[in-house]
Design an enzyme around this catalytic site. Structure first.
Site, mmCIF file in Angstrom:
data_model
loop_
_atom_site.group_PDB
_atom_site.id
_atom_site.type_symbol
_atom_site.label_atom_id
_atom_site.label_comp_id
_atom_site.label_asym_id
_atom_site.label_seq_id
_atom_site.Cartn_x
_atom_site.Cartn_y
_atom_site.Cartn_z
ATOM 1 N N ARG B 50 45.744 35.743 50.369
ATOM 2 C CA ARG B 50 44.922 36.908 50.033
ATOM 3 C C ARG B 50 43.742 36.490 49.190
ATOM 4 O O ARG B 50 43.778 35.484 48.503
ATOM 5 C CB ARG B 50 45.738 37.895 49.183
ATOM 6 C CG ARG B 50 47.032 38.305 49.811
ATOM 7 C CD ARG B 50 47.806 39.187 48.832
ATOM 8 N NE ARG B 50 49.182 39.359 49.299
ATOM 9 C CZ ARG B 50 50.085 40.107 48.695
ATOM 10 N NH1 ARG B 50 49.773 40.754 47.566
ATOM 11 N NH2 ARG B 50 51.286 40.220 49.185
ATOM 12 N N ASP B 52 41.224 38.656 46.330
ATOM 13 C CA ASP B 52 41.146 39.938 45.628
ATOM 14 C C ASP B 52 39.847 40.668 45.931
ATOM 15 O O ASP B 52 38.891 40.083 46.435
ATOM 16 C CB ASP B 52 41.239 39.702 44.105
ATOM 17 C CG ASP B 52 42.674 39.514 43.661
ATOM 18 O OD1 ASP B 52 43.596 39.959 44.376
ATOM 19 O OD2 ASP B 52 42.882 38.911 42.585
ATOM 20 N N ARG B 198 40.562 31.787 38.533
ATOM 21 C CA ARG B 198 39.817 32.640 37.610
ATOM 22 C C ARG B 198 40.273 32.445 36.167
ATOM 23 O O ARG B 198 39.470 32.550 35.230
ATOM 24 C CB ARG B 198 39.929 34.101 38.042
ATOM 25 C CG ARG B 198 39.139 34.380 39.333
ATOM 26 C CD ARG B 198 39.496 35.690 40.001
ATOM 27 N NE ARG B 198 39.345 36.812 39.090
ATOM 28 C CZ ARG B 198 39.727 38.059 39.367
ATOM 29 N NH1 ARG B 198 40.291 38.323 40.558
ATOM 30 N NH2 ARG B 198 39.563 39.026 38.501
#
Lengths: 249, 249
Positions: B50, B52, B198
């Site tokens: 995935r 975000d 991140r």
């Protein structure tokens, strides 16, 4: 009255260009609204020139007159706090009373970005012109040498402009291949006719695809005939980089 | 059944991430809709992982099974003609039946772009993390050397993940100053925990502003405690660059 000069960056994607118009959002309007909130005066912002819908700027210049005592440097932060995220004031400074963003300008620099790849780029779609066929950059560079200088650029002006004097001087015009299939065109001149950079770009691209021979460029200029030049490249590849206010810049 | 592998670029700004969810538009959904129109089958697209909301990709990989006889290379053009402008298939190819975009992946490369300038950039707002204070890039580079290697990265995983094995190998982690105030972080590894890139970026930024000492990095890793690491850098600076399917890549 004080005269405040602003240097402005914007992403033109969402806007119907610089100049205020009824029923459409424009960059000038967003800026005037923000400044009016700060000064509580009716502000008229004078831009160095219009940019069309979708065209970007990294160094648009504008000025406005105000009785406000807000320090010139503070305007930048105050205006930015009120602007949408796709417009920002990069600098604010107090200038002489006779400074006029449009009439005092001695020249401008534009950048045009081409994305030269078979497949379109989602990330660059609003920031480049996607040209899917291969371009001969050497030929484009040769064509550029014929454009540099002082010429009547009537053949490179979109119809609908009421400008009478169509003589302009192009000081420099460079074409560079950048990483990741970007071709960057930079053009400096003492002034530009309506759509002139986009028509020059469209013409250079047609030279790069052998649709227009390099040797025809001077003839196209001399023809003063819009239909002889290439197509008008789309707005999203165009960036107003700088406005010059001194002959030496 | 044939197995088709796609390499995909997207601008994540408008989407609620990769994975299909009710009531929100996602990249997976847009792709499945387009492929279903071509094959007239109910398509289930398997992504490498995935991304975000707001995260971009220049080399996401996915695969799907089909009975369609459309030549593998043609899928690219057919799908692109049906996709919105912020998603594009860069490559389409037929692969072995047992190829699985997620389980066959041997590693990934991410890029993270920081815009390090006092004033925010309208043009880069959706494509970089705006950091307005000055960063000591040399210290960030030193900190990176402590992150490279095989470690338990539990301290660099957002809560909410159900992953049990939190040991990962970072093969490379580079930090480079680019023109126009861009700092580019590139990171390659055999796998990444939820929000790991991140959180690594947020931690490196805190090293760059002297909030976290370089020498604390190993201690932060060993703590396995999310609260010891830096903040989670925002999604719009993150790009999934490549997914690797061979040990040697």
């Amino acid at each position: 009255m004080r005269n405040i000069k602003l240097t402005i960056e914007y992403d033109g994607t969402r806007y119907c260009g610089w100049q205020i118009q009824p029923d459409n959002i424009t960059i000038q309007e967003e800026l005037e609204k923000a400044i009016t909130k700060i000064t509580k005066e009716k502000i008229k912002l004078i831009g160095s020139g219009r940019t069309d819908s979708g065209v970007h700027a990294r160094g648009q210049v504008a000025n406005f007159y105000t009785k406000s005592r807000v320090p010139a440097q503070k305007f930048k932060l105050a205006i930015n706090s009120l602007l949408p995220k796709d417009i920002a004031v990069l600098e604010s400074e107090e200038v002489e009373k006779d400074f006029h963003a449009r009439f005092s300008a001695k020249g401008k620099e534009y950048k045009y970005l081409i994305y030269n790849n078979k497949i379109r780029s989602p990330l660059l779609r609003n920031y480049t012109y996607h040209v899917p066929y291969s371009l001969n950059v050497e030929k484009m560079k040769k064509a550029a040498t014929h454009i540099i200088g002082t010429h009547d650029f009537k053949a490179f002006m979109s119809s609908g402009s009421s400008v009478k004097d169509t003589v302009r001087t192009i000081h420099s015009l460079s074409i560079e291949e950048r990483p990741e299939n970007i071709i960057e065109i930079r053009i400096k001149g003492n002034g530009f006719l309506y759509n002139m950079v986009r028509i020059i770009t469209g013409t250079l691209i047609e030279v790069g695809t052998d649709k227009i021979p390099v040797d025809d460029i001077s003839e196209i200029i001399n023809s003063q005939n819009r239909s002889k030049a290439g197509h008008t490249a789309p707005p999203q590849g165009l960036y107003l980089e700088r406005v010059f206010y001194r002959e030496t810049s």
